[in-house]
Scaffold this active site. Structure first.
Site, short mmCIF file in Angstrom:
data_model
loop_
_atom_site.label_atom_id
_atom_site.label_comp_id
_atom_site.label_asym_id
_atom_site.label_seq_id
_atom_site.Cartn_x
_atom_site.Cartn_y
_atom_site.Cartn_z
N ASN A 69 -10.33 0.31 -1.77
CA ASN A 69 -9.04 -0.02 -1.52
C ASN A 69 -8.16 -0.48 -2.62
O ASN A 69 -8.30 -1.96 -2.62
CB ASN A 69 -8.88 -0.23 -0.09
CG ASN A 69 -7.29 -0.80 0.44
OD1 ASN A 69 -6.30 -0.23 -0.50
ND2 ASN A 69 -6.97 -1.02 1.51
N HIS A 82 -3.56 7.26 1.70
CA HIS A 82 -3.95 5.99 1.33
C HIS A 82 -5.24 5.70 1.72
O HIS A 82 -5.61 5.81 2.83
CB HIS A 82 -2.90 4.92 1.77
CG HIS A 82 -3.31 3.39 1.74
ND1 HIS A 82 -3.90 3.07 0.30
CD2 HIS A 82 -3.32 2.45 2.28
CE1 HIS A 82 -4.24 1.76 0.39
NE2 HIS A 82 -4.14 1.47 1.57
N CYS A 119 0.73 -1.16 -0.05
CA CYS A 119 0.11 0.00 -0.04
C CYS A 119 0.84 1.33 -0.08
O CYS A 119 0.30 2.34 -0.27
CB CYS A 119 -0.76 0.09 1.22
SG CYS A 119 -2.03 -1.32 1.11
#
Length: 327
Positions: free
Chosen positions: A284, A254, A114
């Site tokens: 996500n 994020h 990520c």
């Protein structure tokens, strides 16, 4: 003259298939509204069978390059942040560069989970400053093919998307990365992982297919550690830039989970109006969420010269960081 790197183009791309929460809630036996209440996600995009990671990445990259209006022969480097390459070998970046017509660019994958875009942008910024050549950073993932559809913790979160950013040399000291803080915590290595398929446990007939898919061992611990890492790195990046949270025009975290970035923004003292959010509609997509969010936000409300952006992420590894970027 001290060279810097300025953003000259943004792009993004998502697959055609939009998946609402109701479909996933039904498959997991969850009541309606369960996913949105705990994650902030209403829908996400998942790849069709003929979609490829390199294809998504090339679409986002093409959009960014067109927005930049730059001759592609001048691009010196392509960095592809992904956890889901087309193949384990070779890397996907050279294929993406080929599809984009980048005949004189080096190209390599970065597996930073990520936080991959944060690291790729850091490296690209340094390349542009050192070599006086433009670079393109693309982050892309097809996580729908990595999730275990029966594991609630991961099945409700992950999505497929790509985002891209083009950097070019500049002589303005207010352009590019003004402050950075990168971090890792290998003590939490097993919190988010794919148990089999690496060199420690290679593919074999004896491996259960579920062990080749992503699993989240302890969601609450991930939450706590991600909030701490993103908050700490953001403060350190702001300090390195000689700025405070009040100087930030847009906070682009994020998009892991709305609860995570809401907690980080509260810890930093950044009000809700300055947070760029795409998680509700796009879920996500790991490394892709920050450039995707930047591109979508720029379309809706163009990023103006002089703006200060705070980017922050944390993910599997654990790996994370934050950047203050001048536009």
């Amino acid at each position: 003259m001290n060279r810097t790197a300025r953003i000259i183009g943004l792009g993004h791309h998502v697959p055609a298939r939009k998946v609402g929460n109701a479909e996933i809630e039904a498959s997991l036996g969850l009541e309606g509204g369960w996913i949105e209440g705990r994650t902030g996600i209403r829908s996400r995009f998942w790849a069709e069978p003929d979609d490829t990671l390199s294809g998504l990445a090339a679409q986002a990259g093409d959009m960014a390059l067109k927005a930049a209006g730059i001759d592609r022969k001048y691009i010196g480097l392509l960095l592809l942040a992904t956890s889901t390459p087309d193949h384990l070998l070779p890397p996907s970046a050279p294929l993406v560069a080929h599809r984009l017509g980048l005949e004189k660019a080096g190209a390599v994958d970065l597996a930073g989970a990520c936080a991959g875009f944060i690291y790729a942008l850091t490296f690209a910024d340094g390349f542009v400053r050192l070599h006086n050549k433009p670079a393109i950073v693309i982050a892309a993932n097809i996580l729908s093919r990595r999730i275990n559809p029966t594991e609630r913790a991961s099945a409700v979160l992950f999505a497929d998307a790509a985002g891209a950013l083009v950097l070019a040399p500049s002589g303005d000291p207010d352009h590019g990365i003004l402050g950075a803080s990168l971090a890792s915590d290998g003590s939490a290595y097993g919190l988010i992982h794919i148990p089999a398929g690496g060199s420690n446990r290679p593919f074999s007939d004896e491996i259960d297919i579920a062990e080749t898919r992503m699993t989240i061992a302890n969601g609450q611990e991930v939450f706590v550690k991600a909030v701490e890492m993103m908050s700490r790195c953001s403060r350190e990046a702001l300090m390195a830039a000689g700025l405070s949270a009040s100087d930030v025009d847009r906070f682009v975290p994020h998009q892991a989970n709305a609860r995570i970035f809401d907690a980080v923004s509260k810890a930093l003292g950044i009000d809700n109006e300055r947070i760029v959010k795409t998680i509700a509609d796009h879920g996500n997509s790991s490394a892709a969420t920050i450039p995707l969010s930047l591109s979508i936000a720029h379309r809706a409300n163009p990023i103006q010269p002089g703006e200060k952006l705070l980017l922050s992420a944390a993910g599997a590894g654990l790996a994370g960081g934050a950047l203050v970027v001048g536009v």
